[in-house]
Motif scaffolding. Structure first.
Motif, PDB file in Angstrom:
ATOM      1  N   ASP A   1       2.305  -7.931   2.159  1.00 44.28           N
ATOM      2  CA  ASP A   1       1.974  -9.254   1.619  1.00 44.28           C
ATOM      3  C   ASP A   1       2.091 -10.260   2.760  1.00 44.28           C
ATOM      4  OD1 ASP A   1       1.708 -11.644   0.289  1.00 44.28           O
ATOM      5  OD2 ASP A   1       3.188 -11.184  -1.271  1.00 44.28           O
ATOM      6  N   LEU A   2       0.963 -10.759   3.216  1.00 44.51           N
ATOM      7  CA  LEU A   2       0.939 -11.633   4.387  1.00 44.51           C
ATOM      8  C   LEU A   2       1.300 -13.077   4.068  1.00 44.51           C
ATOM      9  CD1 LEU A   2      -2.273 -10.277   6.136  1.00 44.51           C
ATOM     10  CD2 LEU A   2       0.100  -9.940   6.860  1.00 44.51           C
ATOM     11  N   THR A   3       1.273 -13.447   2.812  1.00 46.91           N
ATOM     12  CA  THR A   3       1.558 -14.835   2.408  1.00 46.91           C
ATOM     13  C   THR A   3       2.455 -14.795   1.166  1.00 46.91           C
ATOM     14  OG1 THR A   3      -0.537 -14.834   1.165  1.00 46.91           O
ATOM     15  CG2 THR A   3      -0.570 -15.793   3.372  1.00 46.91           C
ATOM     16  N   ALA A   4       3.714 -14.465   1.344  1.00 41.12           N
ATOM     17  CA  ALA A   4       4.587 -14.169   0.207  1.00 41.12           C
ATOM     18  C   ALA A   4       4.818 -15.367  -0.702  1.00 41.12           C
ATOM     19  CB  ALA A   4       5.925 -13.628   0.714  1.00 41.12           C
ATOM     20  N   GLY A   5       4.944 -16.576  -0.131  1.00 45.75           N
ATOM     21  CA  GLY A   5       5.154 -17.763  -0.959  1.00 45.75           C
ATOM     22  C   GLY A   5       6.411 -17.645  -1.810  1.00 45.75           C
ATOM     23  N   LEU A   6       6.265 -17.838  -3.114  1.00 45.23           N
ATOM     24  CA  LEU A   6       7.402 -17.771  -4.028  1.00 45.23           C
ATOM     25  C   LEU A   6       7.768 -16.342  -4.400  1.00 45.23           C
ATOM     26  CD1 LEU A   6       6.542 -20.768  -6.393  1.00 45.23           C
ATOM     27  CD2 LEU A   6       7.998 -20.759  -4.360  1.00 45.23           C
ATOM     28  N   GLY A   7       7.046 -15.375  -3.870  1.00 45.08           N
ATOM     29  CA  GLY A   7       7.420 -13.978  -4.013  1.00 45.08           C
ATOM     30  C   GLY A   7       7.016 -13.293  -5.298  1.00 45.08           C
ATOM     31  N   ARG A   8       6.246 -13.959  -6.142  1.00 48.26           N
ATOM     32  CA  ARG A   8       5.958 -13.393  -7.463  1.00 48.26           C
ATOM     33  C   ARG A   8       5.068 -12.156  -7.396  1.00 48.26           C
ATOM     34  NH1 ARG A   8       4.998 -19.425  -9.977  1.00 48.26           N
ATOM     35  NH2 ARG A   8       7.220 -20.018 -10.043  1.00 48.26           N
ATOM     36  N   ASP A   9       4.053 -12.167  -6.528  1.00 48.80           N
ATOM     37  CA  ASP A   9       3.186 -10.990  -6.407  1.00 48.80           C
ATOM     38  C   ASP A   9       3.928  -9.836  -5.744  1.00 48.80           C
ATOM     39  OD1 ASP A   9       1.043 -12.250  -7.632  1.00 48.80           O
ATOM     40  OD2 ASP A   9       0.198 -12.970  -5.753  1.00 48.80           O
ATOM     41  N   SER A  10       4.712 -10.131  -4.719  1.00 49.32           N
ATOM     42  CA  SER A  10       5.527  -9.086  -4.085  1.00 49.32           C
ATOM     43  C   SER A  10       6.467  -8.460  -5.101  1.00 49.32           C
ATOM     44  CB  SER A  10       6.336  -9.666  -2.926  1.00 49.32           C
ATOM     45  OG  SER A  10       5.531  -9.938  -1.804  1.00 49.32           O
ATOM     46  N   TRP A  11       7.083  -9.306  -5.905  1.00 51.88           N
ATOM     47  CA  TRP A  11       8.013  -8.805  -6.919  1.00 51.88           C
ATOM     48  C   TRP A  11       7.289  -7.922  -7.941  1.00 51.88           C
ATOM     49  CZ3 TRP A  11      13.279  -9.076  -7.233  1.00 51.88           C
ATOM     50  CH2 TRP A  11      13.854  -8.640  -8.430  1.00 51.88           C
ATOM     51  N   ALA A  12       6.136  -8.381  -8.410  1.00 52.87           N
ATOM     52  CA  ALA A  12       5.391  -7.622  -9.413  1.00 52.87           C
ATOM     53  C   ALA A  12       5.021  -6.238  -8.888  1.00 52.87           C
ATOM     54  CB  ALA A  12       4.136  -8.389  -9.817  1.00 52.87           C
ATOM     55  N   LEU A  13       4.567  -6.171  -7.641  1.00 51.16           N
ATOM     56  CA  LEU A  13       4.187  -4.884  -7.072  1.00 51.16           C
ATOM     57  C   LEU A  13       5.408  -3.994  -6.829  1.00 51.16           C
ATOM     58  CD1 LEU A  13       1.474  -6.288  -4.680  1.00 51.16           C
ATOM     59  CD2 LEU A  13       1.060  -4.635  -6.521  1.00 51.16           C
ATOM     60  N   ALA A  14       6.503  -4.603  -6.368  1.00 52.16           N
ATOM     61  CA  ALA A  14       7.727  -3.818  -6.173  1.00 52.16           C
ATOM     62  C   ALA A  14       8.271  -3.307  -7.503  1.00 52.16           C
ATOM     63  CB  ALA A  14       8.777  -4.672  -5.463  1.00 52.16           C
ATOM     64  N   SER A  15       8.039  -4.040  -8.584  1.00 53.97           N
ATOM     65  CA  SER A  15       8.542  -3.617  -9.897  1.00 53.97           C
ATOM     66  C   SER A  15       7.882  -2.326 -10.374  1.00 53.97           C
ATOM     67  CB  SER A  15       8.320  -4.724 -10.940  1.00 53.97           C
ATOM     68  OG  SER A  15       6.954  -4.801 -11.342  1.00 53.97           O
ATOM     69  N   THR A  16       6.712  -2.008  -9.836  1.00 51.55           N
ATOM     70  CA  THR A  16       6.027  -0.769 -10.212  1.00 51.55           C
ATOM     71  C   THR A  16       6.479   0.416  -9.361  1.00 51.55           C
ATOM     72  OG1 THR A  16       4.163  -0.973  -8.651  1.00 51.55           O
ATOM     73  CG2 THR A  16       3.982  -2.137 -10.769  1.00 51.55           C
ATOM     74  N   GLY A  17       7.246   0.144  -8.300  1.00 53.75           N
ATOM     75  CA  GLY A  17       7.700   1.204  -7.416  1.00 53.75           C
ATOM     76  C   GLY A  17       7.146   1.120  -6.011  1.00 53.75           C
ATOM     77  N   CYS A  18       6.292   0.145  -5.727  1.00 48.58           N
ATOM     78  CA  CYS A  18       5.728  -0.007  -4.386  1.00 48.58           C
ATOM     79  C   CYS A  18       6.778  -0.557  -3.421  1.00 48.58           C
ATOM     80  CB  CYS A  18       4.543  -0.976  -4.400  1.00 48.58           C
ATOM     81  SG  CYS A  18       3.091  -0.382  -5.292  1.00 48.58           S
ATOM     82  N   THR A  19       6.754  -0.085  -2.196  1.00 51.41           N
ATOM     83  CA  THR A  19       7.495  -0.715  -1.113  1.00 51.41           C
ATOM     84  C   THR A  19       6.642  -1.865  -0.591  1.00 51.41           C
ATOM     85  OG1 THR A  19       8.632   1.312  -0.459  1.00 51.41           O
ATOM     86  CG2 THR A  19       8.430  -0.418   1.206  1.00 51.41           C
ATOM     87  N   VAL A  20       7.249  -3.046  -0.477  1.00 49.98           N
ATOM     88  CA  VAL A  20       6.502  -4.239  -0.085  1.00 49.98           C
ATOM     89  C   VAL A  20       7.127  -4.842   1.171  1.00 49.98           C
ATOM     90  CG1 VAL A  20       5.706  -6.536  -0.769  1.00 49.98           C
ATOM     91  CG2 VAL A  20       5.897  -4.715  -2.489  1.00 49.98           C
ATOM     92  N   PHE A  21       6.298  -5.046   2.181  1.00 45.08           N
ATOM     93  CA  PHE A  21       6.703  -5.801   3.368  1.00 45.08           C
ATOM     94  C   PHE A  21       6.094  -7.193   3.220  1.00 45.08           C
ATOM     95  CE2 PHE A  21       6.661  -1.355   4.783  1.00 45.08           C
ATOM     96  CZ  PHE A  21       7.969  -1.246   5.240  1.00 45.08           C
ATOM     97  N   ALA A  22       6.952  -8.180   3.030  1.00 45.98           N
ATOM     98  CA  ALA A  22       6.491  -9.529   2.701  1.00 45.98           C
ATOM     99  C   ALA A  22       6.763 -10.481   3.859  1.00 45.98           C
ATOM    100  CB  ALA A  22       7.201 -10.027   1.440  1.00 45.98           C
ATOM    101  N   PHE A  23       5.741 -11.258   4.226  1.00 48.50           N
ATOM    102  CA  PHE A  23       5.845 -12.230   5.309  1.00 48.50           C
ATOM    103  C   PHE A  23       5.712 -13.641   4.742  1.00 48.50           C
ATOM    104  CE2 PHE A  23       4.629  -8.324   7.331  1.00 48.50           C
ATOM    105  CZ  PHE A  23       5.240  -8.347   8.575  1.00 48.50           C
TER     106      PHE A  23
END
Length: 282
Positions: A121-143
């Motif tokens: 995630d190149l534009t993490a912002g408030l982190g909601r999309d990173s969180w949603a994807l991580a909640s499914t089991g994805c490893t997320v590298f957020a910037f």
């Protein structure tokens, strides 16, 4: 109050001129507060709590309240409301449950019953999309390169890791406070299965009551990603399974690049690019 005028005047200032930091004073409070040293590294002036009444009419105030770091809006500007901007994945029940594979973001990322790709995630912002994807089991590298937003998101993830119900999700998100192009971690090695995500900020359209006031705070301090096209071009030259760009429904495709497919839902559209495009130019 002339809302558009008040926002235009403040837009001429840097975010560091608009924000003041208030640190806890009691020893007991300081022991309980996380990230005090990181807060003091932010490039904003620190004031004592006794000065709060004097500075808050004209400044955003970053302070620790109700168990987390929050950003409070100026009290003399109704454009930003009276509610603070904070990030919390623990108290809000909707963040305790995994995103279903029927959700537009899950479909855009190509998630399947047996497929949980690494997401950048190149534009993490408030982190909601990173969180949603991580909640499914994805490893997320957020910037997240904006220091203030990175700080708020760091605080939220730290607290989420300490709670049993959110620990596993938060532990899948690895947050970096930099522009990925300028400080790429050697430990991240994208490959043909990687999913890249972008949600670039653009100048707001005409100010409207439909824009949530907490998001007005975000827009006011972060501004727009004027180099969004350059970031997109750079990302599409990296190994990947797909690239996903989050856009308002009526907005043109980023960089004029026709997506392989688009998935729309209400006020959001996900443009998906399946193959790299080494020939893209800025």
């Amino acid at each position: 109050m002339d809302l558009s005028h008040s926002l235009t005047v403040s837009a001429s200032l840097s975010w560091t001129d608009k924000v003041r930091l208030v640190l806890p004073t009691a020893d007991a409070d300081r022991r309980e507060v996380s990230l005090i040293q990181q807060a003091q590294l932010l490039p904003i002036p620190t004031v004592c709590s006794e000065e709060l009444a004097e500075i808050q009419p004209d400044h955003f105030v970053l302070r620790y309240s109700d168990g987390c770091w929050q950003l409070f809006p100026p009290t003399d500007n109704d454009a930003f409301g009276r509610h603070s901007l904070g990030i919390d994945f623990v108290q809000n029940a909707r963040f305790n449950q995994p995103m279903t594979l029927r959700e537009p973001l899950a479909k855009a990322a190509g998630l399947r019953a047996n497929r949980r790709p690494v997401v950048i995630d190149l534009t993490a912002g408030l982190g909601r999309d990173s969180w949603a994807l991580a909640s499914t089991g994805c490893t997320v590298f957020a910037f997240e390169r904006h220091p203030l937003i990175h700080f708020l998101l760091s605080d939220a993830l730290l607290r989420a890791r300490l709670e049993p119900k959110t620990h596993d999700i938060a532990s899948r998100i690895h947050l970096y406070g930099s522009d990925a192009r300028e400080a790429w971690p050697e430990t991240i090695k994208p490959d043909k299965d990687t999913v890249w995500l972008m949600d670039p900020m653009f100048p707001e359209r005409q100010k409207s009551a439909l824009v949530k006031k907490d998001m007005r705070i975000f827009h006011e301090l972060v501004g727009s990603d004027e180099d969004a096209v350059a970031l997109f071009v750079w990302a599409r030259r990296q190994p990947a399974n797909r690239y996903v760009v989050k856009r308002p429904p009526q907005s043109p495709a980023l960089a004029g690049a026709k997506p392989s497919m688009s998935i729309s839902s209400g006020r959001v559209r996900f443009d998906c690019y399946i193959k790299p495009a080494a020939s893209l130019t800025q």
